[in-house]
Design an enzyme around this catalytic site. Structure first.
Site, mmCIF file in Angstrom:
data_model
loop_
_atom_site.group_PDB
_atom_site.id
_atom_site.type_symbol
_atom_site.label_atom_id
_atom_site.label_comp_id
_atom_site.label_asym_id
_atom_site.label_seq_id
_atom_site.Cartn_x
_atom_site.Cartn_y
_atom_site.Cartn_z
ATOM 1 N N SER A 86 -2.517 0.431 -4.624
ATOM 2 C CA SER A 86 -2.549 1.580 -3.659
ATOM 3 C C SER A 86 -4.376 1.909 -4.054
ATOM 4 C CB SER A 86 -2.307 2.068 -4.057
ATOM 5 O OG SER A 86 -2.957 3.871 -3.736
ATOM 6 N N ALA A 87 -5.253 2.788 -3.219
ATOM 7 C CA ALA A 87 -6.763 2.924 -3.842
ATOM 8 C C ALA A 87 -5.897 4.764 -4.441
ATOM 9 C CB ALA A 87 -7.926 3.400 -2.320
ATOM 10 N N GLU B 146 -0.012 -3.147 4.428
ATOM 11 C CA GLU B 146 -1.003 -2.002 4.589
ATOM 12 C C GLU B 146 -0.985 -1.598 6.329
ATOM 13 O OE1 GLU B 146 -3.530 -1.185 3.468
ATOM 14 O OE2 GLU B 146 -3.661 -1.315 1.251
ATOM 15 N N ASP B 147 -1.457 -1.011 6.476
ATOM 16 C CA ASP B 147 -1.806 0.335 7.318
ATOM 17 C C ASP B 147 -3.295 0.721 7.778
ATOM 18 O OD1 ASP B 147 -2.617 2.323 5.295
ATOM 19 O OD2 ASP B 147 -2.211 3.866 6.822
ATOM 20 N N ASP C 214 0.513 -1.169 0.100
ATOM 21 C CA ASP C 214 0.021 0.129 0.148
ATOM 22 C C ASP C 214 0.569 0.824 0.259
ATOM 23 O OD1 ASP C 214 -2.674 1.412 0.054
ATOM 24 O OD2 ASP C 214 -1.634 1.846 2.647
ATOM 25 N N LEU C 215 0.538 2.487 -0.566
ATOM 26 C CA LEU C 215 0.989 3.788 -0.059
ATOM 27 C C LEU C 215 1.211 4.873 0.608
ATOM 28 C CD1 LEU C 215 3.696 5.623 -2.066
ATOM 29 C CD2 LEU C 215 1.134 6.183 -2.953
ATOM 30 N N ASP C 216 0.275 5.129 0.809
ATOM 31 C CA ASP C 216 -0.312 6.446 1.125
ATOM 32 C C ASP C 216 -0.179 5.343 3.266
ATOM 33 O OD1 ASP C 216 -0.624 9.015 0.105
ATOM 34 O OD2 ASP C 216 -2.835 7.321 -0.251
ATOM 35 N N THR D 139 1.140 10.587 3.583
ATOM 36 C CA THR D 139 0.071 11.615 2.782
ATOM 37 C C THR D 139 -1.010 11.763 3.299
ATOM 38 O OG1 THR D 139 -0.352 9.703 1.198
ATOM 39 C CG2 THR D 139 0.795 11.119 0.284
ATOM 40 N N LYS E 144 -10.925 -1.073 -2.297
ATOM 41 C CA LYS E 144 -10.530 -1.981 -0.447
ATOM 42 C C LYS E 144 -11.506 -1.810 0.297
ATOM 43 C CE LYS E 144 -5.848 -1.393 -1.271
ATOM 44 N NZ LYS E 144 -4.982 -0.059 -0.097
ATOM 45 N N LYS F 265 -8.680 6.393 6.052
ATOM 46 C CA LYS F 265 -7.742 5.954 5.492
ATOM 47 C C LYS F 265 -7.989 4.828 4.207
ATOM 48 C CE LYS F 265 -4.731 7.842 9.413
ATOM 49 N NZ LYS F 265 -3.615 7.237 10.161
HETATM 50 C C1 BG6 Z 1 -5.812 5.697 -0.019
HETATM 51 C C2 BG6 Z 1 -5.815 6.599 1.261
HETATM 52 O O1 BG6 Z 1 -4.459 5.648 -0.454
HETATM 53 O O2 BG6 Z 1 -5.799 6.840 -1.641
HETATM 54 C C3 BG6 Z 1 -7.072 7.734 0.799
HETATM 55 O O3 BG6 Z 1 -5.718 5.864 2.129
HETATM 56 C C4 BG6 Z 1 -7.524 8.492 -0.103
HETATM 57 O O4 BG6 Z 1 -7.729 8.258 2.038
HETATM 58 C C5 BG6 Z 1 -7.142 7.563 -1.059
HETATM 59 O O5 BG6 Z 1 -8.550 9.225 -0.218
HETATM 60 C C6 BG6 Z 1 -7.988 8.086 -2.238
HETATM 61 O O6 BG6 Z 1 -6.545 9.367 -3.005
HETATM 62 P P1 BG6 Z 1 -6.523 10.158 -4.289
HETATM 63 O O7 BG6 Z 1 -5.257 10.349 -4.373
HETATM 64 O O8 BG6 Z 1 -6.671 9.519 -5.489
HETATM 65 O O9 BG6 Z 1 -7.255 11.066 -3.317
HETATM 66 MG MG MG Z 2 -2.624 3.291 3.398
#
Ligand code: BG6
Ligand code: MG
Length: 226
Positions: free
Chosen positions: A114-115, A169-170, A9-11, A17, A145, A45
């Site tokens: 990542s989402a 993952e967090d 996962d990224l964030d 972020t 997810k 998140k």
């Molecule tokens: C996830 C974050 O990685 O990405 C979420 O944990 C965020 O908080 C989601 O809403 C979508 O991000 P983005 O950059 O497409 O707005």
């Molecule tokens: Mg995350």
């Protein structure tokens, strides 16, 4: 040794972020006339951008037209972009680069799951985009997810069956997605919050090369869940 691949996962795992998402969502909430706290932000998140707005509007008990929602999604993202386009490699979370080095030295491939639709940009900003074998982000999935789709596509990019994949993952939704994909789930952050994970670490500095070596040497990597 069984072949293993890793999905990150990224964030909240590689970069923090969440603080930038928080500032941008908070400004929107204030504009709409209500408070948005850090505790509220926890609910966003791992959640997609569109779903995040729905949750935020629910907190403020606010109903908007589709047109207004689209407008706010754009302005929130523009503000968020203002933060992430200033990011540099010093924003990579402690232990992340060392873990990538360990995986490289063991010949273990890794992809991103990542989402975020901004994931490629963030990886480029912090200078590690090229290290990943593949990227699965918010642009490539139709189901967010805790649906396992993002990680199942990641397994395909790794050319491995899901049970050979390990996910870092967090977010609760991310751990659930990894478990539903039949992958090994590793929770990064609060163990109580992420108790559904197969393994837990406070942060990536705790993930040693010995742990990775043990993980790839056992046949059945799954811990018994209660
Ligand atoms: C996830 C974050 O990685 O990405 C979420 O944990 C965020 O908080 C989601 O809403 C979508 O991000 P983005 O950059 O497409 O707005
Ligand atoms: Mg995350």
């Amino acid at each position: 040794m069984q072949k293993t691949g890793v999905i990150f996962d990224l964030d909240g795992v590689i970069v923090d972020t969440a603080k930038y998402h928080y500032l941008a969502w908070k400004n929107l909430a204030n504009k709409l006339g209500f408070e948005f706290t850090e505790k509220h932000n926890e609910l966003l998140k791992g959640v997609s951008r569109v779903r995040s707005l729905e949750i935020l509007l629910g907190i403020g008990n606010i109903k908007l037209s589709e047109e207004k929602k689209q407008e706010y999604l754009v302005t929130k993202n523009e503000e968020y972009l203002g933060f992430i386009t200033k990011m540099k490699s010093d924003e990579i979370l402690p232990g992340a680069l060392e873990l990538l080095d360990t995986l490289d030295s063991l010949g273990i491939k890794y992809v991103l799951g990542s989402a975020s639709k901004n994931a490629p940009l963030i990886l480029k900003q912090v200078g590690i985009f090229e290290r990943f074998t593949g990227i699965v982000d918010g642009n490539s999935v139709s189901k967010a997810k805790p649906d396992p789709e993002v990680f199942l596509i990641g397994a395909k990019k790794l050319n491995l069956p899901p049970e050979h994949c390990v996910v870092f993952e967090d977010a609760i939704a991310g751990i659930e997605a990894a478990n539903r994909a039949d992958m090994v789930s590793i929770g990064i952050g609060n163990e109580e919050t992420l108790h559904e994970a197969d393994y837990n670490f406070e942060n990536l500095t705790e993930v040693t090369s010995d742990f990775i070596k043990k993980l790839i040497s056992v046949k059945n990597k799954k811990k018994h869940r209660a």
